[in-house]
Design a protein around this motif. Structure first.
Motif, PDB file in Angstrom:
ATOM      1  N   ASP A   1      50.114  21.830  65.602  1.00 46.56           N
ATOM      2  CA  ASP A   1      50.746  20.776  66.494  1.00 46.56           C
ATOM      3  C   ASP A   1      52.260  20.630  66.005  1.00 46.56           C
ATOM      4  N   SER A   2      52.769  21.403  65.051  1.00 47.73           N
ATOM      5  CA  SER A   2      53.926  20.993  64.281  1.00 47.73           C
ATOM      6  C   SER A   2      55.220  21.885  65.093  1.00 47.73           C
ATOM      7  N   ALA A   3      54.815  22.700  66.167  1.00 49.59           N
ATOM      8  CA  ALA A   3      55.714  23.294  66.583  1.00 49.59           C
ATOM      9  C   ALA A   3      56.300  24.325  65.615  1.00 49.59           C
ATOM     10  N   ASN A   4      57.634  24.395  65.532  1.00 51.04           N
ATOM     11  CA  ASN A   4      58.296  25.411  64.526  1.00 51.04           C
ATOM     12  C   ASN A   4      58.969  24.645  63.502  1.00 51.04           C
ATOM     13  N   TRP A   5      58.454  23.288  63.061  1.00 47.65           N
ATOM     14  CA  TRP A   5      58.768  22.662  62.028  1.00 47.65           C
ATOM     15  C   TRP A   5      57.757  22.416  60.892  1.00 47.65           C
ATOM     16  N   THR A   6      58.294  22.764  59.760  1.00 44.57           N
ATOM     17  CA  THR A   6      57.530  22.115  58.703  1.00 44.57           C
ATOM     18  C   THR A   6      57.291  20.685  58.256  1.00 44.57           C
ATOM     19  N   GLU A   7      56.341  20.277  58.313  1.00 46.17           N
ATOM     20  CA  GLU A   7      55.956  18.799  57.886  1.00 46.17           C
ATOM     21  C   GLU A   7      55.352  18.525  56.617  1.00 46.17           C
ATOM     22  N   LYS A   8      56.034  17.657  55.958  1.00 46.43           N
ATOM     23  CA  LYS A   8      55.512  17.440  54.556  1.00 46.43           C
ATOM     24  C   LYS A   8      55.255  15.830  54.274  1.00 46.43           C
TER      25      LYS A   8
END
Length: 146
Positions: A43-50
């Motif tokens: 679900d984060s598309a092309n972005w890293t989530e932290k």
């Protein structure tokens, strides 16, 4: 514009061990960081989530090499005994007070305080220069801003 009366002079900041300054200190450093953990999913598309995790901190100081104390200060002997004893010690990253370095509790000046282990000593003795050393502290538990 920032009020310049509140800017701290680096020459007044020191690492204190068990409420005593390190004799002939030439520099002091405190590092605080937070670990992150990844939460990326489809679900984060092309972005890293932290998300933030645990905090960690360490301190270090450099000083002129001295084998004896001057008044109520910590010498190489004192620090090496703490290091080889494997005991934790209370450290403060604080402003010195007066010409004979000490720190004063209860003043309007804030300081950092915590418990740490000495994890490294580096001794420097270059030809033609004053001998010096560096000591590194690894924090255990919370670092508080008092």
């Amino acid at each position: 514009m920032a009020h310049s009366d509140y800017i701290q002079y680096g020459g007044d900041l020191m690492v204190f061990v068990n409420d005593q300054p390190i004799a002939f200190s030439t520099s002091a450093k405190l590092s605080v960081s937070v670990n992150t953990r990844e939460l990326t999913s489809k679900d984060s598309a092309n972005w890293t989530e932290k998300k933030t995790g645990r905090y960690t901190w360490n301190a270090s100081t450099d000083a002129l090499y001295n084998m004896s104390t001057t008044g109520t200060t910590q010498s190489v002997n004192d620090l090496y005994a703490i290091f080889t004893g494997g005991t934790s010690t209370t450290i403060k990253f604080a402003s010195k007070s007066g010409t004979s370095p000490s720190w004063t509790a209860g003043t309007s000046v804030k300081y950092f305080s915590g418990t740490a282990y000495i994890t490294a000593f580096d001794f420097n003795a270059s030809d033609g220069e004053t001998a010096s050393y560096s000591v590194t502290f690894d924090g255990t538990g919370e670092l508080t801003l008092v």
